[in-house]
Design a protein around this motif. Structure first.
Motif, PDB file in Angstrom:
ATOM      1  N   PHE A  12       5.181  11.149   2.134  1.00  0.00           N
ATOM      2  CA  PHE A  12       4.188  10.361   2.854  1.00  0.00           C
ATOM      3  C   PHE A  12       3.566   9.306   1.949  1.00  0.00           C
ATOM      4  O   PHE A  12       3.555   9.450   0.722  1.00  0.00           O
ATOM      5  N   PRO A  13       2.993   8.256   2.547  1.00  0.00           N
ATOM      6  CA  PRO A  13       2.296   7.249   1.736  1.00  0.00           C
ATOM      7  C   PRO A  13       0.988   7.802   1.185  1.00  0.00           C
ATOM      8  O   PRO A  13       0.357   8.681   1.793  1.00  0.00           O
ATOM      9  N   LEU A  14       0.599   7.284   0.028  1.00  0.00           N
ATOM     10  CA  LEU A  14      -0.694   7.667  -0.541  1.00  0.00           C
ATOM     11  C   LEU A  14      -1.820   7.145   0.344  1.00  0.00           C
ATOM     12  O   LEU A  14      -1.755   6.004   0.835  1.00  0.00           O
ATOM     13  N   PRO A  15      -2.862   7.929   0.561  1.00  0.00           N
ATOM     14  CA  PRO A  15      -4.045   7.393   1.230  1.00  0.00           C
ATOM     15  C   PRO A  15      -4.599   6.203   0.447  1.00  0.00           C
ATOM     16  O   PRO A  15      -4.465   6.139  -0.782  1.00  0.00           O
ATOM     17  N   ASP A  16      -5.209   5.281   1.142  1.00  0.00           N
ATOM     18  CA  ASP A  16      -5.685   4.052   0.500  1.00  0.00           C
ATOM     19  C   ASP A  16      -6.644   4.336  -0.655  1.00  0.00           C
ATOM     20  O   ASP A  16      -6.579   3.693  -1.709  1.00  0.00           O
ATOM     21  N   GLN A 274      10.347   3.137   8.990  1.00  0.00           N
ATOM     22  CA  GLN A 274      10.156   1.907   8.233  1.00  0.00           C
ATOM     23  C   GLN A 274       9.563   0.771   9.069  1.00  0.00           C
ATOM     24  O   GLN A 274       9.390  -0.322   8.569  1.00  0.00           O
ATOM     25  N   ASN A 275       9.263   1.054  10.313  1.00  0.00           N
ATOM     26  CA  ASN A 275       8.744   0.023  11.217  1.00  0.00           C
ATOM     27  C   ASN A 275       7.335   0.420  11.656  1.00  0.00           C
ATOM     28  O   ASN A 275       7.113   1.563  12.075  1.00  0.00           O
ATOM     29  N   PRO A 315       1.969   1.785   6.254  1.00  0.00           N
ATOM     30  CA  PRO A 315       0.535   1.847   5.959  1.00  0.00           C
ATOM     31  C   PRO A 315      -0.026   3.197   6.422  1.00  0.00           C
ATOM     32  O   PRO A 315       0.534   3.858   7.303  1.00  0.00           O
ATOM     33  N   GLU A 316      -1.147   3.580   5.842  1.00  0.00           N
ATOM     34  CA  GLU A 316      -1.710   4.898   6.106  1.00  0.00           C
ATOM     35  C   GLU A 316      -1.959   5.132   7.593  1.00  0.00           C
ATOM     36  O   GLU A 316      -1.617   6.189   8.138  1.00  0.00           O
TER      37      GLU A 316
END
Length: 334
Positions: A12-16, A274-275, A315-316
């Motif tokens: 998962f992406p890192l939180p902002d 990715q979208n 994005p998160e």
């Protein structure tokens, strides 16, 4: 009746908030990061991130919960970059996109670090005592990991793949209880094995899969697996094949299953990792339904409903929305 399970391939992406914090800390502890020996501030930050990522999944209503792999700066190469017998090389492109990782240069027989097992244990401690959710481990598959790594051991390519499989099998054996294991194998699509190598790749996957009693899903993405590697993959003792129904021609994946069969279960990548466009739950249900309609009556024991790729590209807020969409899509199917 087919059981539908909402899940993801992890990463998962890192939180902002964590990006800024870790950027400051990593600037002073780069050497520790490369060796896997982060300082206490980094450890604490990642623990907070892990809790947040698990909460995101629980709030969305996913059926399988992953640790989140927020520490995996080097994508699915991470388990190897922190192993003994491996030196970290320069920055290289991750497949054919704008993401990068530090090249793991294997200089001697790699030794399992237990790094992933520690992450999974921490995730397990944070799960509620709830029969509706279960823990899912995530690791790279041996073929993809051997393709991403640089072989500086002096061994030939086949022996190198075998050593990577042995390394991953040891990592799996160290894992605590987990319901499922996703082995991520994008190289089966992006860098498909040639004749002869396809059988070796299947043997390597079989060795890793045999190291756990959990259900093993070999998840492939960025298109369909070519026919011969797909057919050989079925020789491995795995419980499900993951198919990307978003990228490329999904009919190719259907053809493989129609022509060569499949394990008792399947994972369907029906959400685009990715979208930023978030799929409607009805769209997710339609994609699963379309796939099942192409196959003989009887269906699968389990259909894992998932994103086609890892979600760290997003994005998160979009990543969170995709989690919600996956769970809601399974609800529509129920």
């Amino acid at each position: 009746m087919t059981e539908r399970v909402a899940t993801t391939p992890g990463l998962f992406p890192l939180p902002d908030w964590a990006k800024e914090t870790l950027s400051d800390l990593k600037g002073h502890q780069k050497g520790d990061l490369l060796s896997g020996n982060e300082g206490p501030e980094i450890v604490s930050t990642y623990a907070d991130v892990r809790s947040e990522l698990i909460d995101d999944q629980l709030d969305a209503g996913l059926d399988r919960i992953v640790e989140g792999q927020a520490r995996w700066d080097d994508m699915i190469a991470h388990p190897l970059t922190v192993a003994d017998g491996v030196e970290t090389g320069g920055i290289v492109r991750y497949y054919d996109n704008n993401n990068f990782y530090r090249d793991p240069r294997v200089v001697s027989e790699p030794t399992a670090s237990g790094d992933v097992a520690e992450e999974l244990a921490s995730a397990s401690d944070q799960l509620p005592a709830d029969d509706d959710v279960a823990l899912q481990a995530v690791l790279p598959g041996p073929y993809s990991l051997s393709e991403l790594a640089t072989n500086e051991t002096g061994a030939d390519a086949e022996a190198f793949r075998e050593s990577i499989a042995a390394f991953l099998a040891a990592e799996v054996e160290a894992l605590g209880d987990h319901e499922t294991l996703f082995l991520l194998e994008p190289s089966l699509v992006e860098q498909p094995p040639e004749d002869g190598v396809d059988a070796q790749a299947s043997d390597a996957i079989d060795r890793v899969a045999s190291a756990t009693d959990a259900d093993v899903v070999v998840h492939t993405y960025w298109g369909a697996i070519p026919e011969k590697p797909y057919a050989h993959l079925l020789d491995a003792d795995i419980d499900a094949v993951g198919l990307d129904l978003v990228t490329g021609d999904r009919d190719d994946s259907v053809y493989n299953v129609q022509e060569y069969g499949a394990p008792d279960s399947v994972a369907l990548g029906v959400v685009d990792g990715q979208n930023t466009l978030v799929e409607e739950p009805e769209t997710i249900a339609e994609r699963v339904g379309w796939f099942e309609e192409q196959l003989p009556v009887g269906g699968f024991e389990t259909t894992y409903v998932t994103s086609n790729t890892e979600l760290f590209y997003l994005p998160e807020n979009k990543y969170q929305a995709k989690l919600n969409a996956l769970a809601a899509g399974v609800e529509v199917l129920s």
